[in-house]
Design a protein around this motif. Structure first.
Motif, mmCIF file in Angstrom:
data_model
loop_
_atom_site.group_PDB
_atom_site.id
_atom_site.type_symbol
_atom_site.label_atom_id
_atom_site.label_comp_id
_atom_site.label_asym_id
_atom_site.label_seq_id
_atom_site.Cartn_x
_atom_site.Cartn_y
_atom_site.Cartn_z
ATOM 1 N N ASP A 108 -9.624 -17.748 -6.132
ATOM 2 C CA ASP A 108 -10.448 -16.549 -6.254
ATOM 3 C C ASP A 108 -10.232 -15.546 -5.122
ATOM 4 O OD1 ASP A 108 -12.078 -15.348 -8.092
ATOM 5 O OD2 ASP A 108 -13.935 -15.908 -7.078
ATOM 6 N N ALA A 109 -9.396 -15.894 -4.140
ATOM 7 C CA ALA A 109 -9.124 -14.973 -3.018
ATOM 8 C C ALA A 109 -7.633 -14.987 -2.705
ATOM 9 C CB ALA A 109 -9.919 -15.398 -1.782
ATOM 10 N N TRP A 110 -7.011 -13.786 -2.753
ATOM 11 C CA TRP A 110 -5.561 -13.697 -2.515
ATOM 12 C C TRP A 110 -5.223 -12.504 -1.638
ATOM 13 C CZ3 TRP A 110 -1.632 -16.975 -3.735
ATOM 14 C CH2 TRP A 110 -1.946 -18.038 -4.610
ATOM 15 N N VAL A 111 -4.163 -12.675 -0.880
ATOM 16 C CA VAL A 111 -3.605 -11.584 -0.081
ATOM 17 C C VAL A 111 -2.166 -11.354 -0.532
ATOM 18 C CG1 VAL A 111 -3.013 -10.790 2.240
ATOM 19 C CG2 VAL A 111 -4.925 -12.374 1.925
ATOM 20 N N VAL A 112 -1.812 -10.098 -0.738
ATOM 21 C CA VAL A 112 -0.404 -9.744 -0.951
ATOM 22 C C VAL A 112 0.024 -9.020 0.324
ATOM 23 C CG1 VAL A 112 1.246 -8.460 -2.356
ATOM 24 C CG2 VAL A 112 -0.745 -9.550 -3.445
ATOM 25 N N PRO A 114 2.926 -7.740 3.438
ATOM 26 C CA PRO A 114 4.220 -7.064 3.420
ATOM 27 C C PRO A 114 5.346 -7.754 4.160
ATOM 28 C CG PRO A 114 2.826 -6.068 5.067
ATOM 29 C CD PRO A 114 2.003 -7.131 4.400
ATOM 30 N N SER A 115 5.046 -8.643 5.094
ATOM 31 C CA SER A 115 6.180 -9.197 5.836
ATOM 32 C C SER A 115 5.896 -10.630 6.240
ATOM 33 C CB SER A 115 6.498 -8.349 7.070
ATOM 34 O OG SER A 115 5.552 -8.589 8.079
ATOM 35 N N ASN A 116 6.949 -11.328 6.569
ATOM 36 C CA ASN A 116 6.813 -12.737 6.929
ATOM 37 C C ASN A 116 5.836 -12.945 8.084
ATOM 38 O OD1 ASN A 116 8.648 -13.234 4.967
ATOM 39 N ND2 ASN A 116 10.316 -13.876 6.318
ATOM 40 N N GLY A 117 5.735 -11.935 8.955
ATOM 41 C CA GLY A 117 4.828 -12.032 10.097
ATOM 42 C C GLY A 117 3.358 -12.130 9.699
ATOM 43 N N PHE A 118 3.042 -11.835 8.454
ATOM 44 C CA PHE A 118 1.647 -11.876 7.995
ATOM 45 C C PHE A 118 1.282 -13.207 7.325
ATOM 46 C CE2 PHE A 118 -0.233 -7.428 7.797
ATOM 47 C CZ PHE A 118 0.764 -6.802 8.522
ATOM 48 N N ASN A 119 2.157 -14.192 7.378
ATOM 49 C CA ASN A 119 1.914 -15.339 6.498
ATOM 50 C C ASN A 119 0.719 -16.205 6.880
ATOM 51 O OD1 ASN A 119 3.318 -16.564 8.671
ATOM 52 N ND2 ASN A 119 3.795 -18.296 7.340
ATOM 53 N N ARG A 120 0.160 -16.003 8.087
ATOM 54 C CA ARG A 120 -1.023 -16.799 8.458
ATOM 55 C C ARG A 120 -2.334 -16.034 8.279
ATOM 56 N NH1 ARG A 120 0.334 -20.990 12.058
ATOM 57 N NH2 ARG A 120 -1.731 -21.765 11.593
ATOM 58 N N ILE A 121 -2.292 -14.889 7.663
ATOM 59 C CA ILE A 121 -3.477 -14.025 7.639
ATOM 60 C C ILE A 121 -4.616 -14.555 6.758
ATOM 61 C CG2 ILE A 121 -2.791 -12.472 5.741
ATOM 62 C CD1 ILE A 121 -3.870 -10.152 7.526
ATOM 63 N N GLY A 122 -4.313 -15.469 5.874
ATOM 64 C CA GLY A 122 -5.337 -15.901 4.906
ATOM 65 C C GLY A 122 -6.396 -16.832 5.452
ATOM 66 N N GLU A 123 -6.147 -17.400 6.619
ATOM 67 C CA GLU A 123 -7.038 -18.471 7.088
ATOM 68 C C GLU A 123 -7.059 -18.528 8.608
ATOM 69 O OE1 GLU A 123 -7.146 -22.030 4.446
ATOM 70 O OE2 GLU A 123 -6.106 -22.894 6.170
ATOM 71 N N GLY A 136 -5.088 -17.577 -0.650
ATOM 72 C CA GLY A 136 -3.672 -17.744 -0.890
ATOM 73 C C GLY A 136 -2.955 -16.488 -0.424
ATOM 74 N N VAL A 137 -1.802 -16.657 0.201
ATOM 75 C CA VAL A 137 -1.038 -15.491 0.686
ATOM 76 C C VAL A 137 0.288 -15.431 -0.063
ATOM 77 C CG1 VAL A 137 0.074 -14.399 2.678
ATOM 78 C CG2 VAL A 137 -2.084 -15.659 2.977
ATOM 79 N N ILE A 138 0.542 -14.305 -0.697
ATOM 80 C CA ILE A 138 1.837 -14.106 -1.336
ATOM 81 C C ILE A 138 2.622 -13.092 -0.525
ATOM 82 C CG2 ILE A 138 3.062 -13.256 -3.383
ATOM 83 C CD1 ILE A 138 1.155 -14.492 -5.102
ATOM 84 N N LEU A 139 3.846 -13.443 -0.198
ATOM 85 C CA LEU A 139 4.739 -12.558 0.546
ATOM 86 C C LEU A 139 5.843 -12.140 -0.428
ATOM 87 C CD1 LEU A 139 5.041 -14.923 3.639
ATOM 88 C CD2 LEU A 139 3.689 -12.823 3.559
ATOM 89 N N MET A 219 -4.631 -14.395 -12.684
ATOM 90 C CA MET A 219 -5.634 -15.147 -11.931
ATOM 91 C C MET A 219 -6.961 -14.405 -11.817
ATOM 92 S SD MET A 219 -4.956 -17.931 -10.642
ATOM 93 C CE MET A 219 -3.910 -19.117 -11.019
ATOM 94 N N ALA A 220 -6.914 -13.106 -11.939
ATOM 95 C CA ALA A 220 -8.090 -12.249 -11.775
ATOM 96 C C ALA A 220 -8.944 -12.625 -10.561
ATOM 97 C CB ALA A 220 -8.929 -12.265 -13.050
ATOM 98 N N PRO A 221 -8.340 -12.723 -9.365
ATOM 99 C CA PRO A 221 -9.138 -13.084 -8.193
ATOM 100 C C PRO A 221 -10.274 -12.090 -7.949
ATOM 101 C CG PRO A 221 -7.011 -12.198 -7.507
ATOM 102 C CD PRO A 221 -6.939 -12.400 -8.987
ATOM 103 N N SER A 222 -11.414 -12.592 -7.497
ATOM 104 C CA SER A 222 -12.559 -11.711 -7.218
ATOM 105 C C SER A 222 -12.374 -10.953 -5.922
ATOM 106 C CB SER A 222 -13.845 -12.527 -7.128
ATOM 107 O OG SER A 222 -14.058 -13.206 -8.326
#
Ligand SMILES: [Zn+2]
Length: 352
Positions: A108-112, A114-123, A136-139, A219-222
């Motif tokens: 229900d929560a996702w981040v898209v 822009p760069s590999n440097g952001f891969n820890r931003i979700g948690e 969940g983080v999608i790069l 997925m229709a995340p909220s």
């Protein structure tokens, strides 16, 4: 006997969705909402503004690096970690507050991002939150790189450039398998379709928005957080490319809003927040190099804007009092019903 009223109120809260879009990596007022910049943002101005509350002074008092600043937006605390380190935020993110307080599942929560440097931003690394409670983080660039057949990446080099600030900083990420799982199980895209469609896209932000739309459909995340970044090509020193990035971000924001209205899971129940992470240096500051960088910490590089639109949001309203970047998370908390207890910011009361 029970009453139906509290149930329907709860149902209403449960159905609310939020989409946050960061308007590029560093955009100045001078090229956006200031009179001379307005020609660059026709969609924000003519289509979205009449439906929104616009804050004209959003001050960022934190570190002006894109990952640390975006993480600060997401925690509601000015994070102090090294921008060029692959570390999680130290304070709980909006995704953790949302999922823990409202008992929401992982998808229900996702981040898209822009760069590999952001891969820890979700948690975050906060012990009361953190592990297993984040987004969940999608790069998209990592996803594309992992999907390409060997030897074909030159055709896609315009979509794969990882960041604009320090071309030599591109953290190698493990997890190609996880990315492929995202592609097939979450986004429901075949490798072939994805790689083929990507060829038609002009920039990394177009790739991100393509992925975000697929995520919304499947997925229709909220809670969805999309970080646009093309504008940061300004570091190259080419003003025309910086302006192209702004015009593209303007168009992509309208496209995201249009998708929200077209998707039954989002229509009429989604609040969208659009804001730059910060500005860029003033042309007048002797210690800077104008639009090219964001190194001086002057007022222009710290002061931007935020647009809020959606149901129960006042329309066509301009708020000139200064607010801060860290007010975003408590404001969303007030709307969705979670408590951003570590945030330094305050909920904005003017939007409703
Ligand atoms: Zn930058």
């Amino acid at each position: 006997m029970f009453s139906f009223a509290p149930l329907s109120a709860l149902a209403q809260l449960k159905n609310q969705k939020v989409v946050v879009v960061t308007f590029g990596g560093g955009a100045r007022d001078e090229e956006t909402f200031a009179p001379a910049g307005q020609e660059n943002i026709p969609n924000l101005l003519k289509t979205l503004f009449p439906q929104s509350t616009l804050y004209t002074q959003v001050v960022n008092r934190g570190i002006l690096g894109h990952y640390v600043a975006t993480a600060s937006l997401a925690t509601g605390v000015y994070e102090t970690f090294n921008n060029f380190a692959t570390v999680p935020p130290q304070n709980p993110t909006i995704f953790e507050y949302f999922r823990k307080d409202l008992k929401r599942p992982l998808n229900d929560a996702w981040v898209v991002a822009p760069s590999n440097g952001f891969n820890r931003i979700g948690e975050s690394s906060n012990r009361s939150y953190g592990a297993g409670l984040g987004a969940g983080v999608i790069l998209p660039k990592h996803l594309l790189q992992a999907s390409l057949p060997t030897g074909s990446s030159t055709d896609y080099s315009h979509l794969l450039r990882d960041n604009y600030e320090t071309p030599f900083y591109t953290p190698e990420l493990a997890g190609n398998e996880l990315q492929m799982q995202h592609l097939e199980q979450i986004l429901k895209l075949s490798v072939n379709d994805f790689v083929h469609h990507a060829l038609s896209l002009a920039s990394p932000d177009e790739l991100s928005v393509y992925i975000a739309k697929q995520l919304m459909r499947q997925m229709a995340p909220s809670l969805l957080w999309i970080t646009l970044h093309d504008i940061d090509i300004a570091h190259s020193g080419a003003y025309s490319l910086y302006i192209d990035g702004i015009q593209r971000s303007d168009r992509l924001c309208a496209e995201i809003w249009k998708t929200i209205q077209a998707e039954p899971e989002y229509k009429d129940r989604t609040t969208m927040f659009i804001l730059p992470d910060f500005g860029r240096d003033s042309d007048m500051d002797a210690s800077g190099n104008g639009f090219q960088h964001h190194r001086t910490g002057d007022a222009l590089s710290r002061t931007t804007w935020m647009m809020v639109l959606g149901p129960d949001t006042r329309q066509g309203i301009v708020i000139d009092r200064p607010i801060e970047s860290v007010d975003l998370v408590p404001t969303i908390g007030a709307r969705l019903g979670f408590d951003a207890r570590f945030s330094q910011g305050k909920p904005l009361t003017e939007i409703a």
